[in-house]
Design a protein around this motif. Structure first.
Motif, mmCIF file in Angstrom:
data_model
loop_
_atom_site.group_PDB
_atom_site.id
_atom_site.type_symbol
_atom_site.label_atom_id
_atom_site.label_comp_id
_atom_site.label_asym_id
_atom_site.label_seq_id
_atom_site.Cartn_x
_atom_site.Cartn_y
_atom_site.Cartn_z
ATOM 1 N N ILE A 47 0.864 -1.177 0.000
ATOM 2 C CA ILE A 47 0.000 0.000 0.000
ATOM 3 C C ILE A 47 0.900 1.227 0.000
ATOM 4 O O ILE A 47 1.748 1.379 0.884
ATOM 5 N N GLU A 48 0.688 2.118 -0.972
ATOM 6 C CA GLU A 48 1.644 3.204 -1.212
ATOM 7 C C GLU A 48 1.012 4.591 -1.092
ATOM 8 O O GLU A 48 0.066 4.903 -1.810
ATOM 9 N N PRO A 49 1.549 5.449 -0.228
ATOM 10 C CA PRO A 49 1.224 6.872 -0.308
ATOM 11 C C PRO A 49 1.820 7.445 -1.593
ATOM 12 O O PRO A 49 2.952 7.112 -1.971
ATOM 13 N N VAL A 50 1.073 8.323 -2.261
ATOM 14 C CA VAL A 50 1.487 8.845 -3.565
ATOM 15 C C VAL A 50 1.347 10.366 -3.569
ATOM 16 O O VAL A 50 0.401 10.916 -2.994
ATOM 17 N N SER A 51 2.263 11.026 -4.242
ATOM 18 C CA SER A 51 2.194 12.477 -4.414
ATOM 19 C C SER A 51 1.820 12.810 -5.847
ATOM 20 O O SER A 51 1.840 11.951 -6.735
ATOM 21 N N GLY A 52 1.456 14.081 -6.079
ATOM 22 C CA GLY A 52 1.195 14.550 -7.427
ATOM 23 C C GLY A 52 -0.134 14.132 -8.010
ATOM 24 O O GLY A 52 -0.373 14.319 -9.205
ATOM 25 N N ALA A 53 -1.018 13.580 -7.207
ATOM 26 C CA ALA A 53 -2.352 13.161 -7.656
ATOM 27 C C ALA A 53 -3.360 13.748 -6.669
ATOM 28 O O ALA A 53 -3.608 13.161 -5.610
ATOM 29 N N LEU B 110 -1.724 9.880 1.481
ATOM 30 C CA LEU B 110 -0.603 10.798 1.308
ATOM 31 C C LEU B 110 0.559 10.509 2.248
ATOM 32 O O LEU B 110 1.702 10.824 1.923
ATOM 33 N N THR B 111 0.284 9.941 3.387
ATOM 34 C CA THR B 111 1.298 9.716 4.406
ATOM 35 C C THR B 111 1.379 8.239 4.769
ATOM 36 O O THR B 111 0.487 7.444 4.440
ATOM 37 N N ALA B 112 2.438 7.903 5.491
ATOM 38 C CA ALA B 112 2.550 6.534 5.988
ATOM 39 C C ALA B 112 1.377 6.195 6.901
ATOM 40 O O ALA B 112 0.858 5.069 6.857
ATOM 41 N N ASP B 113 0.946 7.144 7.713
ATOM 42 C CA ASP B 113 -0.209 6.899 8.580
ATOM 43 C C ASP B 113 -1.449 6.525 7.772
ATOM 44 O O ASP B 113 -2.213 5.635 8.169
ATOM 45 N N ASP C 256 5.413 14.369 4.809
ATOM 46 C CA ASP C 256 5.448 13.420 5.914
ATOM 47 C C ASP C 256 6.794 13.523 6.639
ATOM 48 O O ASP C 256 7.793 13.989 6.076
ATOM 49 N N ASP C 257 6.813 13.099 7.893
ATOM 50 C CA ASP C 257 8.062 13.000 8.648
ATOM 51 C C ASP C 257 8.678 11.652 8.299
ATOM 52 O O ASP C 257 8.324 10.618 8.876
ATOM 53 N N VAL C 258 9.585 11.649 7.312
ATOM 54 C CA VAL C 258 10.092 10.392 6.768
ATOM 55 C C VAL C 258 10.809 9.582 7.846
ATOM 56 O O VAL C 258 10.573 8.382 8.001
#
Length: 275
Positions: free
Chosen positions: A150-156, A162-165, A197-199
């Protein structure tokens, strides 16, 4: 890290050659492992197309470490079909094809892009459909000893994770409601950073749930060293937390010798941006 620690994404790299020639191009560049977004135009391609893809990977002598489930029309902005109530049949049929390819090639991870929010559709209904589809995908993957990512994704803008949470909340729901425990977090360090996100915190908090890692520099999504993301520190942190899987190279090539950073990892990345 050596090249054999990496798996190179052949859907975003080696785009100067036809798709079926990219596994061989990756091998020639020194990689033993590749990953792909969904490589077919439909969720259920014909047997001939599937066989040609499998042969391309096998003949190149590389391992297919990761494969995306069908995600719709990505160039047009789609980012997955699994949360679309109108495409349940398409996604379920795609599970069989995707996991079947994985079983043939020894693939251990399948990326399930969640899908954009749909105008006029209740988000709660999308989330219910997504959980049911992910439970089915997770059960199928577990049957061959693999996981679903399951992947958070940017630019969409319409993509809700959006975040790991956000991603972990989906994983927990499928565990709780469907008793399926083969879902994992795909920690794409570029997407997490771009989304604010706080990586570092995410890598520590969810170290036991990270099933795959992908990298690109930020901003720009180019090679390591083209931006300010402190990739060496994050990869060291992952290793210290026990992550020993492949690192997916998933960036946009910006220079002719796009893998030159691998020869001198000491100069990958500029100093991190101060806060």
């Amino acid at each position: 890290m050596q090249n054999n620690s990496y798996t190179v994404n052949c859907s975003i790299l080696f785009t100067d050659v036809p798709l079926l020639e990219r596994p061989a191009a990756a091998k020639a560049a020194g990689f033993d492992a590749v990953e792909f977004w969904w490589p077919f135009p439909t969720p259920v391609p014909g047997d001939r197309d599937v066989d040609a893809f499998v042969s391309a990977v096998r003949d190149a002598g590389v391992r297919l470490t990761g494969l995306n489930f069908a995600a719709g029309d990505m160039p047009a902005g789609d980012r997955g079909i699994l949360s679309d109530p109108a495409q349940v049949r398409a996604f379920r049929d795609n599970i069989d094809v995707t996991v079947g390819i994985g079983k043939t090639l020894g693939t251990g991870a399948f990326n399930a892009l969640y899908g954009n929010r749909i105008d006029g559709t209740d988000p709660a209904e999308q989330d219910r459909v997504a959980a049911e589809n992910l439970a089915a995908a997770g059960a199928a993957a577990a049957g061959i000893g693999a996981v679903v990512l399951i992947e958070p994704v940017s630019g969409a803008p319409a993509y809700p994770l959006l975040t790991a949470d956000d991603a972990v909340a989906v994983i927990r729901r499928v565990e709780r409601d469907h008793d399926v425990h083969s879902l994992r977090l795909l920690a794409d360090l570029y997407h997490l950073d771009v989304n604010g996100d706080d990586v570092a915190a995410a890598l520590d908090s969810y170290s036991d749930l990270i099933g795959h890692v992908q990298i690109a520099d930020s901003p720009g999504r180019g090679e390591p060293g083209t931006g300010t993301l402190d990739l060496p520190t994050y990869l060291s942190q992952l290793s210290g937390n026990g992550y020993d899987g492949y690192i997916g190279i998933e960036y946009k090539a910006t220079r002719p010798d796009t893998f030159s950073w691998l020869r001198d990892t000491s100069s990958w990345v500029a100093a991190p941006t101060s806060t």
